[in-house]
Enzyme design. Structure first.
Site, short mmCIF file in Angstrom:
data_model
loop_
_atom_site.label_atom_id
_atom_site.label_comp_id
_atom_site.label_asym_id
_atom_site.label_seq_id
_atom_site.Cartn_x
_atom_site.Cartn_y
_atom_site.Cartn_z
N LYS A 1 -19.07 11.07 -23.94
CA LYS A 1 -19.63 10.93 -25.29
C LYS A 1 -21.03 11.58 -25.40
O LYS A 1 -21.30 12.30 -26.35
CB LYS A 1 -19.73 9.45 -25.61
CG LYS A 1 -19.68 9.09 -27.04
CD LYS A 1 -19.20 7.66 -27.26
CE LYS A 1 -19.71 6.66 -26.25
NZ LYS A 1 -21.05 6.13 -26.52
N ARG B 1 -22.91 1.95 -5.14
CA ARG B 1 -23.78 0.88 -5.60
C ARG B 1 -22.94 -0.27 -6.17
O ARG B 1 -21.86 -0.05 -6.71
CB ARG B 1 -24.71 1.41 -6.70
CG ARG B 1 -26.00 1.94 -6.15
CD ARG B 1 -26.83 2.66 -7.17
NE ARG B 1 -26.67 2.16 -8.54
CZ ARG B 1 -27.35 2.63 -9.56
NH1 ARG B 1 -28.22 3.61 -9.37
NH2 ARG B 1 -27.16 2.16 -10.77
N ARG C 1 -21.36 -0.30 -32.81
CA ARG C 1 -20.72 -0.82 -31.60
C ARG C 1 -19.73 -1.93 -31.95
O ARG C 1 -18.94 -2.33 -31.11
CB ARG C 1 -21.76 -1.48 -30.69
CG ARG C 1 -22.51 -0.60 -29.73
CD ARG C 1 -21.71 -0.17 -28.53
NE ARG C 1 -22.41 -0.18 -27.27
CZ ARG C 1 -23.29 0.71 -26.85
NH1 ARG C 1 -23.63 1.71 -27.62
NH2 ARG C 1 -23.83 0.62 -25.65
N ARG D 1 -17.00 -4.01 -17.39
CA ARG D 1 -17.56 -3.14 -18.43
C ARG D 1 -16.47 -2.66 -19.38
O ARG D 1 -16.64 -2.59 -20.59
CB ARG D 1 -18.22 -1.90 -17.80
CG ARG D 1 -19.61 -2.16 -17.31
CD ARG D 1 -20.23 -0.90 -16.75
NE ARG D 1 -20.70 0.03 -17.78
CZ ARG D 1 -21.20 1.22 -17.51
NH1 ARG D 1 -21.31 1.63 -16.27
NH2 ARG D 1 -21.61 2.01 -18.47
N ARG E 1 -19.03 7.35 -8.53
CA ARG E 1 -20.41 7.69 -8.19
C ARG E 1 -20.79 7.13 -6.82
O ARG E 1 -20.42 6.02 -6.47
CB ARG E 1 -21.36 7.15 -9.25
CG ARG E 1 -22.81 7.53 -8.96
CD ARG E 1 -23.69 7.35 -10.14
NE ARG E 1 -23.69 5.96 -10.59
CZ ARG E 1 -24.47 5.52 -11.57
NH1 ARG E 1 -25.27 6.37 -12.19
NH2 ARG E 1 -24.43 4.27 -11.93
P1 AMP Z 1 -25.85 3.23 -24.26
O1 AMP Z 1 -26.76 4.28 -23.72
O2 AMP Z 1 -25.19 3.60 -25.56
O3 AMP Z 1 -24.85 2.71 -23.25
O4 AMP Z 1 -26.79 1.97 -24.62
C1 AMP Z 1 -27.60 1.35 -23.64
C2 AMP Z 1 -27.94 -0.06 -24.08
O5 AMP Z 1 -28.65 -0.05 -25.33
C3 AMP Z 1 -26.75 -0.96 -24.34
O6 AMP Z 1 -26.27 -1.56 -23.16
C4 AMP Z 1 -27.33 -1.98 -25.30
O7 AMP Z 1 -28.14 -2.92 -24.61
C5 AMP Z 1 -28.24 -1.13 -26.15
N1 AMP Z 1 -27.53 -0.58 -27.33
C6 AMP Z 1 -27.31 0.73 -27.62
N2 AMP Z 1 -26.65 0.88 -28.78
C7 AMP Z 1 -26.45 -0.37 -29.24
C8 AMP Z 1 -25.79 -0.90 -30.40
N3 AMP Z 1 -25.22 -0.10 -31.32
N4 AMP Z 1 -25.76 -2.24 -30.55
C9 AMP Z 1 -26.34 -3.07 -29.65
N5 AMP Z 1 -26.94 -2.65 -28.54
C10 AMP Z 1 -27.01 -1.32 -28.33
#
Ligand code: AMP
Length: 217
Positions: free
Chosen positions: A13, A157, A85, A168, A124
């Protein structure tokens, strides 16, 4: 134009968002990137988000949607990555866009099977001594289990283990399935096969965006 990219962790993505944003001149809006930057700068928003991001939890919807509302400018083209999300965030986004007389143009899922996602999530490896990163599928160390750089032990890890990866994936599925259903019902949903080279995936998504642009012109 508003394009939303959905996809499991490691579906590509982030890579696709960057490639497509630069190809089409769209603004790439990644909520994860924004939170990480705000945390690094120790802003109020960053401090609010930190406890969630660090624990791998979702930041509360109200904080995320307020942040996105402050970034979306009417009339500009966006590629949204990591937002919405869940259905609540999707509804909030619809509300924001409605006020700007806009709407979501397409939601594109980068489709990857569970088996392939697990393979990517657990492939990884890192050097326990110097931190060099390897990948059993795409970048294995030259000598098995030994770092090319320092000769240290190359290990998996804890957070790349199969048990963690499965957790996840479950969280992702729980949140994303209703989101997909929501956008399918709205008729904006498409999916592309993400188990191919990044260039092939970009080509497929580009065809969708080109089609949309031709209609809008
Ligand atoms: P990502 O890089 O998209 O995996 O986001 C990293 C972290 O940011 C996630 O694990 C959440 O803690 C937070 N985060 C990012 N986007 C959102 C979202 N749309 N809603 C809630 N938390 C978010």
């Amino acid at each position: 134009m508003i394009i939303i990219l959905l996809g499991a962790p490691r579906s590509g993505k982030g890579t696709q968002s960057k490639a497509l944003a630069s190809k089409y001149g769209f603004t790439h809006l990644s909520t994860g990137d924004i939170f990480r930057a705000e945390m690094a700068q120790k802003t109020t928003l960053g401090e609010k988000a930190a406890e969630y991001v660090k624990n791998g939890k979702l930041v509360p919807d109200a904080i995320v949607t307020e942040m996105v509302a402050g970034k979306l400018e009417a009339g500009r083209n966006y590629l949204l990555d990591g937002f919405p999300r869940n259905v609540e965030q999707a509804q909030a986004l619809d509300g924001m866009l409605k006020r700007q007389k806009g709407s979501v143009d397409r939601v594109i899922l980068l489709e990857l099977s569970q088996a392939e996602t697990l393979k990517r999530l657990t492939s990884r490896r890192v050097c326990a001594k110097c931190g060099e990163v390897y990948n059993t599928m795409t970048k294995p160390p030259k000598a098995e289990g030994k770092c090319d750089v320092c000769g240290g032990d190359v290990v998996q890890r804890e957070d790349d283990s199969e048990a963690t990866a499965k957790k996840r994936l479950m969280v992702y599925d729980d949140l994303t399935s209703p989101l997909i259903a929501y956008y399918k019902a709205e008729g904006q949903f498409e999916q592309v096969d993400a188990a191919r080279s990044p260039a092939d995936v970009t080509a497929d998504v580009s065809r969708i965006i080109d089609g949309l642009m031709a209609v809008k012109r």
